[in-house]
Design a protein around this motif. Structure first.
Motif, short mmCIF file in Angstrom:
data_model
loop_
_atom_site.label_atom_id
_atom_site.label_comp_id
_atom_site.label_asym_id
_atom_site.label_seq_id
_atom_site.Cartn_x
_atom_site.Cartn_y
_atom_site.Cartn_z
N ALA A 165 6.41 -32.87 2.44
CA ALA A 165 7.05 -31.57 2.30
C ALA A 165 8.56 -31.70 2.19
O ALA A 165 9.21 -30.99 1.42
CB ALA A 165 6.68 -30.67 3.46
N ILE A 166 9.14 -32.63 2.95
CA ILE A 166 10.61 -32.72 2.97
C ILE A 166 11.16 -33.78 2.01
O ILE A 166 12.35 -33.75 1.69
CB ILE A 166 11.14 -32.99 4.39
N TRP A 212 17.96 -33.66 6.55
CA TRP A 212 17.24 -32.65 5.75
C TRP A 212 17.30 -31.30 6.43
O TRP A 212 17.59 -30.28 5.78
CB TRP A 212 15.79 -33.09 5.55
N ARG A 232 19.83 -27.27 5.68
CA ARG A 232 19.08 -26.08 5.28
C ARG A 232 19.05 -25.05 6.39
O ARG A 232 19.08 -25.38 7.56
CB ARG A 232 17.65 -26.47 4.87
N VAL A 264 14.84 -21.22 4.93
CA VAL A 264 14.45 -22.15 3.86
C VAL A 264 13.49 -23.21 4.40
O VAL A 264 12.48 -23.54 3.75
CB VAL A 264 15.71 -22.83 3.27
N LYS A 293 10.01 -21.77 4.89
CA LYS A 293 9.37 -21.53 3.59
C LYS A 293 8.81 -22.83 3.02
O LYS A 293 7.64 -22.90 2.59
CB LYS A 293 10.37 -20.92 2.62
N VAL A 294 9.60 -23.89 3.06
CA VAL A 294 9.16 -25.18 2.52
C VAL A 294 7.98 -25.73 3.30
O VAL A 294 6.96 -26.15 2.72
CB VAL A 294 10.32 -26.20 2.53
N GLU A 312 4.76 -23.51 2.82
CA GLU A 312 4.21 -23.60 1.47
C GLU A 312 3.54 -24.95 1.21
O GLU A 312 2.66 -25.07 0.36
CB GLU A 312 5.31 -23.36 0.44
N ASN A 313 3.92 -25.97 1.96
CA ASN A 313 3.36 -27.31 1.79
C ASN A 313 2.35 -27.68 2.88
O ASN A 313 2.05 -28.86 3.06
CB ASN A 313 4.49 -28.34 1.74
#
Length: 400
Positions: free
Chosen positions: A264-265, A296, A300, A304, A307-308, A311-312
């Protein structure tokens, strides 16, 4: 037939003070036990004076004293001892957290107690237990945390050992005590051999649940050291600050969750990095992995990041919540983990709800911590046959 409240036919004498003993009794009271809280006529349990204070009333007492009946009793007076004896005869559980020897000096040894009530379950909480070279020493929760070894593990490598931000030893010992009492009640019911004494030291609760330092030292001769918010046995686990100043804890130490999180990251390149393919490798290369994640997240905002990760399919995180955040959390309210209870001093008082959640026999908070001696007449008349006139005399003579 089982009542809607699991412990509704169980009577508990709470002879404890401050946190460990009283909180143990309170946990059982949440599920219907009749808890008779015995307090010194001269001021009562010191918990009544613990901060935070509002309008002269301890807010914490309102929680730790909930669902209890308060009676006052001078256990150094012979008439007080007689009343206590009558209460013990008619009770299922007695909880105390004095220093070893106090109950014996008062005339209430385990040998005597079981002679007057063979079915009694007697929970004794103390700093270091009822035996051993340190048994006579006094101990409060923070000393127990230090002695258990858990304080040494807590904190950052370059800093001093630190305590948790609450009374961890007392509170977890209360939970372990409630567990012990529950087991003893079950054993008494099924084996029909009467009650028993439970010996529980404050430090032992933490010592038992502290994971692997003991076996690691035994087999590898290694002493586990402080690692801040990281975990010595799994990676990635740590707490990081986002670009907008929010603290975020990541916990994704299994190979499956770690792979999803790293993908994801950092995409497939990071997920397939040979340094991070297994937990053992991630632990060995924790310095590198931690730096990657720190950068990382630090670049952010929380919005954000969430969300990342969501979503993953990698939601292996939590925002570090303060009390205001908890009050605003939909999850907390959906679980009824904060409830409102009627209180004569503060009207609707919000406090922690019932845990755990039973589907058929849920617990209930009936009232907040009572006034000192509020239930003297009810308890002594019902269980000891004392008239209202006799009670007034006993009160005047400082027996109650």
């Amino acid at each position: 037939m089982l009542n809607s409240e699991i412990l509704s036919n169980t009577r508990i004498i709470d002879l404890g003070t401050v946190i460990a003993g009283p909180q143990c009794a309170g946990l059982l009271g949440d599920f219907g036990a009749e808890v008779i809280k015995i307090e010194d006529p001269n001021g009562g349990d010191p918990a009544r004076k613990l901060a935070p204070i509002k309008n002269g009333e301890s807010l914490w007492w309102k929680v730790i004293g909930r669902n209890k009946k308060s009676v006052t009793l001078n256990l150094k007076d012979e008439r007080g001892k007689q009343l206590f004896t009558e209460l013990v005869k008619k009770s299922d559980v007695l909880i105390e957290n004095f220093r070893p020897g106090v109950m014996e000096r008062l005339g209430f040894s385990w040998e005597y107690l079981k002679s007057i009530n063979p079915d009694l379950i007697f929970l004794r909480i103390s700093g270091y237990g009822q035996n051993g070279p340190m048994s006579d020493l006094p101990s409060f929760g923070r000393a127990a945390e230090a002695f258990s070894g858990i304080q040494y593990l807590t904190g950052f490598p370059e800093g001093p050992p630190v305590h948790a931000g609450f009374s961890m030893a007392d509170s977890l010992t209360a939970l372990m005590g409630a567990y012990g009492v529950s087991l003893a009640l079950y054993e008494r019911e099924h084996n029909k051999k009467g009650g028993q004494m439970i010996d529980l030291a404050l430090f032992e609760t933490l010592f038992r649940i502290v994971e692997f330092p003991i076996v690691m030292y035994d087999q590898l001769q290694q002493v586990q050291e402080r690692q801040g918010n990281q975990h010595p046995g799994g990676q990635p686990i740590n707490t990081y600050m986002t670009k907008d100043g929010k603290w975020l804890t990541i916990s994704a130490a299994t190979d499956n969750t770690a792979r999803k999180f790293l993908k994801a990251i950092g995409g497939d390149q990071l997920a397939n990095d040979s340094r991070f393919k297994s937990n053992q490798l991630r632990v060995e290369n924790a310095i590198y992995l931690n730096e990657i994640i720190k950068n990382w997240i630090g670049d952010r905002t929380l919005a954000v990041i969430e969300k990342v990760l969501n979503e993953n399919d990698a939601p292996f995180y939590s925002v570090v919540m303060n009390t205001k955040d908890l009050f605003e959390s939909e999850q907390i309210w959906a679980r009824e983990d904060i409830i409102s209870v009627k209180d004569e001093d503060f009207e609707d008082l919000k406090m922690q709800g019932i845990v755990p959640k039973f589907s058929r026999t849920p617990g209930k908070v009936k009232h907040t911590g009572p006034k000192l001696g509020e239930h003297n007449l009810e308890v002594y008349s019902k269980l000891c046959g004392v008239s209202e006139e006799e009670l007034e005399k006993l009160q005047a003579e400082k027996v109650i």
